[in-house]
Scaffold this motif. Structure first.
Motif, PDB file in Angstrom:
ATOM      1  N   ASP A   1       0.836  -1.203   0.000  1.00  0.00           N
ATOM      2  CA  ASP A   1       0.000   0.000   0.000  1.00  0.00           C
ATOM      3  C   ASP A   1       0.872   1.254   0.000  1.00  0.00           C
ATOM      4  OD1 ASP A   1      -2.299  -1.497  -0.016  1.00  0.00           O
ATOM      5  OD2 ASP A   1      -2.636  -1.352   2.155  1.00  0.00           O
ATOM      6  N   GLN A   2       1.935   1.246   0.810  1.00  0.00           N
ATOM      7  CA  GLN A   2       2.838   2.396   0.850  1.00  0.00           C
ATOM      8  C   GLN A   2       3.541   2.587  -0.495  1.00  0.00           C
ATOM      9  OE1 GLN A   2       5.527   1.913   4.146  1.00  0.00           O
ATOM     10  NE2 GLN A   2       3.896   1.946   5.681  1.00  0.00           N
ATOM     11  N   TYR A   3       3.923   1.470  -1.101  1.00  0.00           N
ATOM     12  CA  TYR A   3       4.585   1.528  -2.417  1.00  0.00           C
ATOM     13  C   TYR A   3       3.637   2.115  -3.465  1.00  0.00           C
ATOM     14  CZ  TYR A   3       6.762  -0.090  -6.746  1.00  0.00           C
ATOM     15  OH  TYR A   3       7.311  -0.142  -8.012  1.00  0.00           O
ATOM     16  N   GLN A   4       2.372   1.696  -3.431  1.00  0.00           N
ATOM     17  CA  GLN A   4       1.399   2.209  -4.391  1.00  0.00           C
ATOM     18  C   GLN A   4       1.118   3.694  -4.188  1.00  0.00           C
ATOM     19  OE1 GLN A   4      -1.920  -0.673  -3.931  1.00  0.00           O
ATOM     20  NE2 GLN A   4      -1.617  -1.104  -6.109  1.00  0.00           N
ATOM     21  N   LYS A   5       1.314   4.169  -2.967  1.00  0.00           N
ATOM     22  CA  LYS A   5       1.071   5.580  -2.677  1.00  0.00           C
ATOM     23  C   LYS A   5       2.285   6.459  -3.003  1.00  0.00           C
ATOM     24  CE  LYS A   5      -2.323   4.639   0.941  1.00  0.00           C
ATOM     25  NZ  LYS A   5      -2.617   4.651   2.404  1.00  0.00           N
ATOM     26  N   GLY A   6       3.354   5.839  -3.530  1.00  0.00           N
ATOM     27  CA  GLY A   6       4.478   6.646  -3.999  1.00  0.00           C
ATOM     28  C   GLY A   6       5.799   6.408  -3.302  1.00  0.00           C
ATOM     29  N   MET A   7       5.838   5.603  -2.224  1.00  0.00           N
ATOM     30  CA  MET A   7       7.114   5.330  -1.561  1.00  0.00           C
ATOM     31  C   MET A   7       7.979   4.451  -2.461  1.00  0.00           C
ATOM     32  SD  MET A   7       7.867   3.618   2.208  1.00  0.00           S
ATOM     33  CE  MET A   7       7.176   4.993   3.121  1.00  0.00           C
ATOM     34  N   SER A   8       9.241   4.780  -2.558  1.00  0.00           N
ATOM     35  CA  SER A   8      10.139   3.997  -3.407  1.00  0.00           C
ATOM     36  C   SER A   8      10.435   2.636  -2.786  1.00  0.00           C
ATOM     37  CB  SER A   8      11.456   4.749  -3.618  1.00  0.00           C
ATOM     38  OG  SER A   8      12.194   4.806  -2.396  1.00  0.00           O
ATOM     39  N   MET A   9      10.858   1.702  -3.632  1.00  0.00           N
ATOM     40  CA  MET A   9      11.184   0.374  -3.131  1.00  0.00           C
ATOM     41  C   MET A   9      12.324   0.447  -2.117  1.00  0.00           C
ATOM     42  SD  MET A   9      10.655  -2.874  -3.042  1.00  0.00           S
ATOM     43  CE  MET A   9       9.622  -3.248  -4.455  1.00  0.00           C
ATOM     44  N   ASP A  10      13.319   1.287  -2.378  1.00  0.00           N
ATOM     45  CA  ASP A  10      14.429   1.423  -1.433  1.00  0.00           C
ATOM     46  C   ASP A  10      13.945   1.933  -0.083  1.00  0.00           C
ATOM     47  OD1 ASP A  10      16.344   0.472  -3.130  1.00  0.00           O
ATOM     48  OD2 ASP A  10      17.002   2.454  -3.831  1.00  0.00           O
TER      49      ASP A  10
END
Length: 322
Positions: free
Chosen positions: A60-69
């Motif tokens: 969910d955080q990744y989909q909201k724009g947080m990078s994989m790193d």
């Protein structure tokens, strides 16, 4: 990136951060109320017991724009704050002396956990069940634990009554109760949030406008704190202080709400309110009960209201011991 691709990429990046000797196992973990989220089990070298990372919130955080790193850095930081279990932990769990001061209990819904209750020792409490776990790190201030299944109880050569006695002794010590006026909890969040008696919604809540403020009962960790309703004297002392029976609203497995019952409350309306909040506001895995309970000062017991609303027979037809 699709969810399955994210999980694979996340595991790969995290593996590079933590080293090749760390083992990762993706699996589903069955939790409270039959909720089974996807997790990544992280096993440190030489240990057969590890910490888990919940994958769906990270996605969910990744989909909201947080990078994989950034997602992996957050997970790595989480693991760094939790040292690996010693290599002897599995052997320690088989030692009755090791677990005697670490056994604790929590309350869950019987109806929503019927499958789990087939595999674990438990005691009935109206529509709830007291189940047991071993607190693996009592000093960490969080709930790091393993659930006690029947096989583990057999390995200890321990009967369920002894298990319950130890848990009732340990749980208030490991997870001390905290009773706080709801207004004190809400005040730092927003000045606009007022106690129930001052709310514009008070008329539809089942409580009169001059109702006393709610109190929140949980434990110091704020995890599985609804169990505090079974701690000796905690609700009795509150009832004596208020000079009345006490209404107990099961807001979640983590806390209950208390307020004195001055015989001016519509219990049926309160029960419908709890049911509606459970359906619309409480995460499924955190739901405790659709019932409300009353602590009777005269008898020192907790009963559902109305008494027949949450009746369930105990194991093999036995009744609740409370």
């Amino acid at each position: 990136m699709h969810y399955s691709q994210f999980c694979s990429a996340f595991s790969g990046v995290l593996h590079k951060k933590l080293g090749s000797e760390t083992q990762f196992i993706q699996k589903t973990l069955c939790k409270n109320n039959g909720v089974c989220p996807d997790v990544l089990l992280v096993l440190s070298p030489g240990s057969s017991l590890g910490h888990v990372i919940y994958l769906e919130p990270l996605y969910d955080q990744y989909q909201k724009g947080m990078s994989m790193d950034a997602v992996c850095a957050s997970a790595a930081s989480f693991l760094e704050r939790r040292p690996p279990f010693p290599s002897s932990i599995c052997q320690d769990l088989l030692d009755p002396e090791y677990i005697r001061s670490r056994v604790a209990f929590r309350l869950v819904s019987r109806r929503r956990n019927s499958g789990l209750l087939d595999r674990v020792p438990w005691f009935p409490f109206h529509d709830l069940a007291m189940i047991f776990f071993v607190c693996l790190d009592p000093s960490c201030g969080e709930l790091v634990s393993t659930l006690i299944h029947r096989q583990l109880l057999s390995a200890w050569d321990m009967d369920t009554d002894t298990l319950r006695r130890l848990a009732e002794e340990n749980t208030p010590v490991l997870f001390p109760p905290v009773l706080t006026p709801l207004s004190e909890i809400l005040a730092p969040l927003s000045p606009e949030l007022l106690p129930l008696r001052e709310s514009e919604e008070a008329d539809s809540s089942g409580c009169p406008e001059d109702a006393p403020p709610l109190h929140v009962l949980t434990n110091r960790q704020g995890i599985c704190g609804a169990s505090c309703m079974l701690y000796r004297d905690i609700i009795k002392d509150f009832a004596d202080q208020e000079g009345a029976d006490v209404i107990i609203l099961p807001s979640s497995i983590h806390e209950v709400l208390l307020f004195p019952d001055h015989l001016t409350f519509d219990h049926a309306l309160l029960r419908r309110m709890v049911q509606e909040i459970n359906r619309t506001e409480v995460p499924e895995e955190d739901v405790l009960s659709d019932c409300i309970y009353i602590f009777r000062r005269e008898t020192g017991t907790i009963i559902p209201s109305p008494p027949s609303s949450c009746h369930m027979p105990g194991p093999d037809g036995t009744e609740s011991p409370w």
